[in-house]
Motif scaffolding. Structure first.
Motif, PDB file in Angstrom:
ATOM      1  N   LEU A 180       0.832  -1.194   0.000  1.00  0.00           N
ATOM      2  CA  LEU A 180       0.000   0.000   0.000  1.00  0.00           C
ATOM      3  C   LEU A 180       0.876   1.256   0.000  1.00  0.00           C
ATOM      4  CD1 LEU A 180      -2.867   1.069  -0.013  1.00  0.00           C
ATOM      5  CD2 LEU A 180      -2.872   0.935   2.488  1.00  0.00           C
ATOM      6  N   TRP A 181       1.991   1.205   0.737  1.00  0.00           N
ATOM      7  CA  TRP A 181       2.933   2.329   0.746  1.00  0.00           C
ATOM      8  C   TRP A 181       3.476   2.592  -0.656  1.00  0.00           C
ATOM      9  CZ3 TRP A 181       8.166   2.421  -0.486  1.00  0.00           C
ATOM     10  CH2 TRP A 181       8.818   3.632  -0.244  1.00  0.00           C
ATOM     11  N   LEU A 182       3.820   1.521  -1.386  1.00  0.00           N
ATOM     12  CA  LEU A 182       4.309   1.672  -2.755  1.00  0.00           C
ATOM     13  C   LEU A 182       3.266   2.360  -3.637  1.00  0.00           C
ATOM     14  CD1 LEU A 182       6.034  -1.768  -3.406  1.00  0.00           C
ATOM     15  CD2 LEU A 182       7.165   0.458  -3.241  1.00  0.00           C
ATOM     16  N   GLU A 183       2.025   1.885  -3.553  1.00  0.00           N
ATOM     17  CA  GLU A 183       0.952   2.478  -4.347  1.00  0.00           C
ATOM     18  C   GLU A 183       0.752   3.951  -3.980  1.00  0.00           C
ATOM     19  OE1 GLU A 183      -2.483   0.002  -3.742  1.00  0.00           O
ATOM     20  OE2 GLU A 183      -1.479  -1.747  -4.610  1.00  0.00           O
ATOM     21  N   HIS A 184       0.755   4.237  -2.706  1.00  0.00           N
ATOM     22  CA  HIS A 184       0.580   5.601  -2.201  1.00  0.00           C
ATOM     23  C   HIS A 184       1.732   6.494  -2.685  1.00  0.00           C
ATOM     24  CE1 HIS A 184      -0.791   8.668   0.645  1.00  0.00           C
ATOM     25  NE2 HIS A 184       0.451   8.774   1.091  1.00  0.00           N
ATOM     26  N   GLY A 207       5.594  16.534  -0.981  1.00  0.00           N
ATOM     27  CA  GLY A 207       5.573  16.702   0.472  1.00  0.00           C
ATOM     28  C   GLY A 207       5.010  15.505   1.206  1.00  0.00           C
ATOM     29  N   GLU A 208       4.270  14.663   0.505  1.00  0.00           N
ATOM     30  CA  GLU A 208       3.658  13.475   1.114  1.00  0.00           C
ATOM     31  C   GLU A 208       4.524  12.220   0.965  1.00  0.00           C
ATOM     32  OE1 GLU A 208       0.738  13.310   2.885  1.00  0.00           O
ATOM     33  OE2 GLU A 208       0.910  15.502   2.796  1.00  0.00           O
ATOM     34  N   ILE A 209       5.704  12.373   0.404  1.00  0.00           N
ATOM     35  CA  ILE A 209       6.562  11.207   0.149  1.00  0.00           C
ATOM     36  C   ILE A 209       7.563  11.050   1.287  1.00  0.00           C
ATOM     37  CG2 ILE A 209       8.346  10.286  -1.393  1.00  0.00           C
ATOM     38  CD1 ILE A 209       6.821  11.681  -3.679  1.00  0.00           C
ATOM     39  N   GLU A 210       7.669   9.826   1.775  1.00  0.00           N
ATOM     40  CA  GLU A 210       8.664   9.478   2.792  1.00  0.00           C
ATOM     41  C   GLU A 210       9.970   9.255   2.039  1.00  0.00           C
ATOM     42  OE1 GLU A 210      10.410   8.909   6.278  1.00  0.00           O
ATOM     43  OE2 GLU A 210       8.319   9.505   6.103  1.00  0.00           O
ATOM     44  N   VAL A 248      14.333   6.299  -0.969  1.00  0.00           N
ATOM     45  CA  VAL A 248      15.751   6.133  -1.319  1.00  0.00           C
ATOM     46  C   VAL A 248      16.222   4.733  -0.947  1.00  0.00           C
ATOM     47  CG1 VAL A 248      18.094   6.899  -0.745  1.00  0.00           C
ATOM     48  CG2 VAL A 248      16.317   8.592  -1.202  1.00  0.00           C
ATOM     49  N   GLU A 249      15.859   4.258   0.239  1.00  0.00           N
ATOM     50  CA  GLU A 249      16.243   2.906   0.669  1.00  0.00           C
ATOM     51  C   GLU A 249      15.713   1.853  -0.285  1.00  0.00           C
ATOM     52  OE1 GLU A 249      15.168   2.029   4.738  1.00  0.00           O
ATOM     53  OE2 GLU A 249      16.029   3.915   5.445  1.00  0.00           O
ATOM     54  N   GLU A 250      14.475   2.010  -0.718  1.00  0.00           N
ATOM     55  CA  GLU A 250      13.876   1.021  -1.612  1.00  0.00           C
ATOM     56  C   GLU A 250      14.508   1.046  -2.994  1.00  0.00           C
ATOM     57  OE1 GLU A 250      12.075  -1.438  -0.600  1.00  0.00           O
ATOM     58  OE2 GLU A 250      12.142  -0.537   1.397  1.00  0.00           O
TER      59      GLU A 250
END
Length: 153
Positions: free
Chosen positions: A16-20, A31-34, A39-41
């Motif tokens: 879900l995080w990937l889709e988001h 601004g909504e991106i972690e 970067v880690e992924e």
């Protein structure tokens, strides 16, 4: 301190995080991106591609060694099928990421030693060379029939 929703999502539901994240990138909603997680992924994807190359090369070399140095009418066909499958996988991987050809050359000796060690454990009574005695460039490894000196398919 409360974690941002995207960080919570990253830890609780990766898909879900990937889709988001993809949706936020498409919408330019930066601004909504972690960012640190993204970067880690991305770095993990690169490591994953390299690991796949190493694994396929390891299996390829182990089966090439068996096919070249062990004459077994019972096993030859199976080894050849595995060689064919690993070559196909490596060709596809290198087509998708041509820069991995450099990595292929960089890790060849280490992967060769690992593959050789494994085969030596399996076949203790067979004498194998300590070094790869054939061409070790990508094209040769993906096409040459090393056990049949009269052809190179």
């Amino acid at each position: 301190m409360k974690q941002p929703i995207t960080q919570q999502l990253y830890e609780q539901d990766f898909c879900l995080w990937l889709e988001h994240t993809a949706q936020n990138l498409r919408s330019k909603n930066f601004g909504e991106i972690e960012l640190e997680a993204l970067v880690e992924e991305i770095e993990a994807l690169g490591r994953s591609e390299k690991q796949e190359l190493e694994n396929r090369l390891d299996v390829l070399l182990a089966h090439l060694v068996k096919r070249i140095y062990i004459d077994s009418a019972y096993d030859n066909r199976g080894w050849e099928l595995t060689i064919q499958e690993q070559r196909k996988g490596l060709r596809r991987l290198l087509k998708k990421s041509p820069s991995l050809k450099n990595y292929f050359a960089e890790v060849f000796d280490e992967v060769w030693q690992d593959a050789l060690s494994q085969v030596q454990l399996e076949y203790r009574k067979v004498s194998f060379p300590d070094t790869w005695e054939f061409a070790c460039d990508v094209d040769s490894l993906l096409s040459t029939t090393f056990w049949d000196t009269s052809s190179s398919s």
